[in-house]
Scaffold this active site. Structure first.
Site, PDB file in Angstrom:
ATOM      1  CE  LYS A  43      -3.311  -2.287   3.110  1.00 35.63           C
ATOM      2  NZ  LYS A  43      -3.826  -2.137   4.479  1.00 35.63           N
ATOM      3  N   GLY A  44       2.104   1.105   0.378  1.00 38.41           N
ATOM      4  CA  GLY A  44       2.975   2.358   0.588  1.00 38.41           C
ATOM      5  C   GLY A  44       3.028   3.194  -0.396  1.00 38.41           C
ATOM      6  CD  GLU A  99       8.163  -0.530  -2.657  1.00 37.18           C
ATOM      7  OE1 GLU A  99       7.115   0.211  -2.272  1.00 37.18           O
ATOM      8  OE2 GLU A  99       8.342  -1.512  -2.214  1.00 37.18           O
ATOM      9  CG  ASP A 100       6.979   2.412   0.526  1.00 37.66           C
ATOM     10  OD1 ASP A 100       7.727   1.548  -0.014  1.00 37.66           O
ATOM     11  OD2 ASP A 100       6.086   2.053   1.448  1.00 37.66           O
ATOM     12  CG  ASP A 103      14.685  -0.703   5.315  1.00 36.25           C
ATOM     13  OD1 ASP A 103      15.742  -0.464   5.450  1.00 36.25           O
ATOM     14  OD2 ASP A 103      13.799  -1.462   6.179  1.00 36.25           O
ATOM     15  CE  LYS A 131      14.287   3.213   6.340  1.00 35.83           C
ATOM     16  NZ  LYS A 131      13.881   2.484   7.547  1.00 35.83           N
ATOM     17  CB  VAL A 153      10.486   7.623   7.584  1.00 33.43           C
ATOM     18  CG1 VAL A 153      11.817   8.209   8.060  1.00 33.43           C
ATOM     19  CG2 VAL A 153      10.542   6.888   6.525  1.00 33.43           C
ATOM     20  CG  ASP A 159       2.185   1.066   7.425  1.00 37.97           C
ATOM     21  OD1 ASP A 159       2.987   0.613   6.839  1.00 37.97           O
ATOM     22  OD2 ASP A 159       1.608   0.340   8.072  1.00 37.97           O
ATOM     23  NE  ARG A 165      -0.945   2.058   4.888  1.00 38.88           N
ATOM     24  CZ  ARG A 165      -0.054   1.320   4.666  1.00 38.88           C
ATOM     25  NH1 ARG A 165       1.036   1.581   4.066  1.00 38.88           N
ATOM     26  NH2 ARG A 165       0.180   0.095   5.114  1.00 38.88           N
TER      27      ARG A 165
END
Ligand code: IMP
Length: 176
Positions: A43-44, A99-100, A103, A131, A153, A159, A165
């Site tokens: 969902k990000g 993509e959000d 990581d 990141k 974050v 989220d 969100r």
């Protein structure tokens, strides 16, 4: 006081929009003339993607792919599951994955491998955040919003346990 007054701002709504205008201009230049499918990873990335596609001056289609990874609230295990698949084939199309955050890179590595089996013309990755300190897999991020330190974050689609969100900026949780 807003409900998110426990967040420390990392990137303001204005900073995010400015960066999106730059990314959109670059993507417009690079992908001109191609049959583009933008894939928003749920969902990000839904809020980021909604703003990004409006900064891309090209005809394109948008599709959604839901992924969930087993793990804790703030960690990816690397075991990724498709919870909702694309609604259209991508064969022969230029894919732009939105993509959000990348990581460890495990989610994106799984995704790229999966998308390649569907024979797109090419895959480009756009991530709002990276990141790099936590990278376990090397991911080629063609369009990158911001590089951040190893902090958790939230906001602007990201989220913590499904909350935050709808915060208009990207911030760090201070009392988690
Ligand atoms: P990766 O597989 O470790 O690269 O994790 C990618 C996914 O984990 C992202 O798509 C996010 O959904 C989630 N994630 C990683 N770091 C954060 C963070 O700082 N805040 C919110 N979600 C995160």
């Amino acid at each position: 006081m807003p409900f998110y007054d426990d967040l420390q701002v990392m990137f303001s709504a204005e900073q995010i929009q400015q960066r999106i205008r730059e990314l959109g201009a670059q993507i417009t230049q690079d992908l001109r003339g191609q049959e583009v499918t933008v894939i928003s990873i749920l969902k990000g990335s839904y809020i980021f993607c909604a703003d990004l596609v409006r900064a891309i001056d090209l005809p394109l289609s948008v599709d959604f792919l839901g992924l969930s990874s087993y793990g804790g609230k703030t960690e990816t295990s690397g075991v990724v599951r498709i919870t909702s698949d694309l609604s259209m084939p991508i064969e022969g199309r230029q894919v732009l994955v939105v993509e959000d955050i990348v990581d460890t890179g495990l989610t994106m590595a799984f995704l790229e491998e999966n998308l390649l089996t569907r024979h797109p013309a090419g895959i480009k990755v756009c991530a709002l955040l990276e990141k790099p300190s936590r990278a376990a897999r090397k991911i080629d991020i063609h369009y990158k919003g911001f590089v951040i330190p190893d902090a958790f974050v939230v906001g602007y689609g990201l989220d913590y346990d499904e909350r935050y969100r709808n915060v208009p900026f990207i911030g760090v949780l201070t009392n988690r």
